[in-house]
Scaffold this motif. Structure first.
Motif, short mmCIF file in Angstrom:
data_model
loop_
_atom_site.label_atom_id
_atom_site.label_comp_id
_atom_site.label_asym_id
_atom_site.label_seq_id
_atom_site.Cartn_x
_atom_site.Cartn_y
_atom_site.Cartn_z
N PHE A 173 0.87 -1.20 -0.07
CA PHE A 173 -0.28 0.04 0.05
C PHE A 173 0.82 1.21 0.02
CE2 PHE A 173 -2.07 3.35 2.75
CZ PHE A 173 -3.11 3.61 2.02
N LEU A 174 2.06 1.29 0.88
CA LEU A 174 2.78 2.43 0.99
C LEU A 174 3.39 2.77 -0.33
CD1 LEU A 174 3.66 4.30 3.24
CD2 LEU A 174 5.85 3.00 3.24
N LEU A 175 3.92 1.71 -1.14
CA LEU A 175 4.69 2.01 -2.24
C LEU A 175 3.59 2.38 -3.35
CD1 LEU A 175 7.36 -0.97 -2.32
CD2 LEU A 175 7.56 1.57 -1.72
N ARG A 176 2.54 1.64 -3.49
CA ARG A 176 1.39 1.90 -4.54
C ARG A 176 1.10 3.57 -4.39
NH1 ARG A 176 -3.84 2.87 -4.44
NH2 ARG A 176 -5.22 2.46 -6.01
N TYR A 191 15.11 10.44 4.46
CA TYR A 191 14.21 9.80 3.36
C TYR A 191 13.14 9.35 4.11
CZ TYR A 191 18.66 9.65 0.48
OH TYR A 191 19.83 10.39 0.00
N PHE A 192 13.17 8.90 5.35
CA PHE A 192 11.88 8.41 6.07
C PHE A 192 10.97 9.35 5.96
CE2 PHE A 192 9.80 7.96 10.24
CZ PHE A 192 9.21 6.82 10.07
N VAL A 193 11.15 10.68 6.78
CA VAL A 193 10.46 11.83 6.58
C VAL A 193 9.95 11.95 5.22
CG1 VAL A 193 10.06 14.09 7.09
CG2 VAL A 193 11.32 12.71 8.61
N ARG A 248 13.08 6.20 -4.63
CA ARG A 248 14.00 5.75 -3.85
C ARG A 248 13.66 6.15 -2.22
NH1 ARG A 248 19.89 8.64 -4.32
NH2 ARG A 248 18.67 10.41 -3.73
N PRO A 249 13.10 7.35 -1.87
CA PRO A 249 12.58 7.58 -0.47
C PRO A 249 11.54 6.61 0.10
CG PRO A 249 12.70 9.69 -1.86
CD PRO A 249 12.67 8.48 -2.92
N ALA A 250 10.85 6.24 -0.76
CA ALA A 250 9.78 5.08 -0.21
C ALA A 250 10.50 3.79 -0.16
CB ALA A 250 8.64 4.90 -1.24
N MET A 251 11.35 3.31 -0.84
CA MET A 251 12.15 2.11 -0.74
C MET A 251 12.92 2.01 0.52
SD MET A 251 11.51 0.26 -3.85
CE MET A 251 12.75 -0.50 -4.55
#
Length: 293
Positions: free
Chosen positions: A172-175, A281-283, A209-212
């Motif tokens: 869901f997050l990556l979608r 990248y987390f934020v 890349r940030p989401a990964m």
């Protein structure tokens, strides 16, 4: 038509600025108080790992110990097979993180950018699996691994890799992140002759890349701190991971809380280090994944 005098306007503007400053100051104070509350357990862990046995049992508690030392780390490491258990943890975490990033990104890309029959129904089915307790699938998994001869192995590399994609939240997050990427990029790549995999590898991956990194960070923390499944599948001390080794020291009859805290600090340190490295990248990833639904 009458207008308000200039002094009245100035007074109202000044009151509004003072109100905003007061609210801003109150939010800063509240944030600092919350930061102290959440950071106190970490301070208590660090303090407990470096005090003597008499000070850690003192009543009332000693918040600022007189002497600090590193003897507890040495004594704690002597109670477990540290390097062996560290290797066991790494051999499970690395394939799990790699498998999670690959499988969830594939699934998220398909749900976000590809058109296939019943795409919405399949996505709802995947998301609904988040409501399924992990204990429900425990017996089928254990039966499967036992039949394949994988249960009780020191490094569950193959199960860790293939079961990594079972986290619907990461899909869901990556979608959500893929949905923010304009469709014109994919269409332009298709005109140039690129296939789905090339679009995913050469265009989509650099943009997400940030989401990964967020997915890799979450999956690392989840797998590194895993205790329930390792307790079931790993049977001998030589096959244990670091959280299991920490549990063994904590379960000894001798009250050695300072050594337990020293080992707990060692086990927690990799999670803290990776979080601090990937904090930017987390934020960014958490913020961007909520832009578009």
């Amino acid at each position: 038509m009458e207008t308000a005098p200039a002094p009245m306007k100035y007074t109202s503007i000044k009151k509004a600025k003072n109100r905003r400053r007061a609210i801003h100051f109150g939010l800063i104070v509240l944030s600092l108080l919350l930061a102290l509350i959440f950071a106190f357990p970490l301070y208590w862990l660090l303090r407990g790992a470096m005090v003597s046995h008499s000070e850690i049992l003192a009543r009332p508690p000693v918040f600022f110990p007189k002497e600090l030392g590193f003897e507890n780390f040495r004594l704690g490491l002597e109670r477990i097979q540290f390097w062996r258990q560290l290797w066991n943890s790494v051999s499970i975490v690395v394939p799990y993180v790699i498998g999670t990033v690959i499988t969830t990104s594939f699934a998220a890309y398909a749900f976000a950018k590809l058109r296939f029959p019943m795409r919405g129904a399949w996505f709802v089915l995947v998301i609904s699996s988040m409501m399924l307790p992990s204990a429900v699938t425990l017996l089928p998994q254990f039966s499967l691994y036992t039949s394949l001869g994988l249960a009780g192995k020191p490094a569950l590399i193959i199960p860790a890799f293939f079961c990594a994609g079972g986290n619907a939240y990461f899909v869901f997050l990556l979608r959500q992140f893929f949905m923010t990427i304009p469709a014109e990029l994919s269409e332009a790549a298709k005109i140039d002759g690129a296939g789905y995999f090339r679009i995913y590898y050469r265009i989509m991956l650099p943009l997400i890349r940030p989401a990964m990194i967020v997915v890799a960070l979450f999956s690392f923390i989840n797998c590194w701190n895993e205790f329930f499944y390792t307790m079931i599948y790993l049977k001998t001390e030589a096959d244990y991971t670091l959280p299991m080794g920490l549990y063994m020291v904590n379960g000894m009859r001798i009250p050695n809380y300072e050594q337990v805290m020293a080992l707990a600090l060692i086990v927690t340190l990799p999670c803290l280090v990776f979080f601090l490295i990937g904090n930017k990248y987390f934020v960014e990833g958490i913020t961007l994944t909520g832009i578009k639904g």
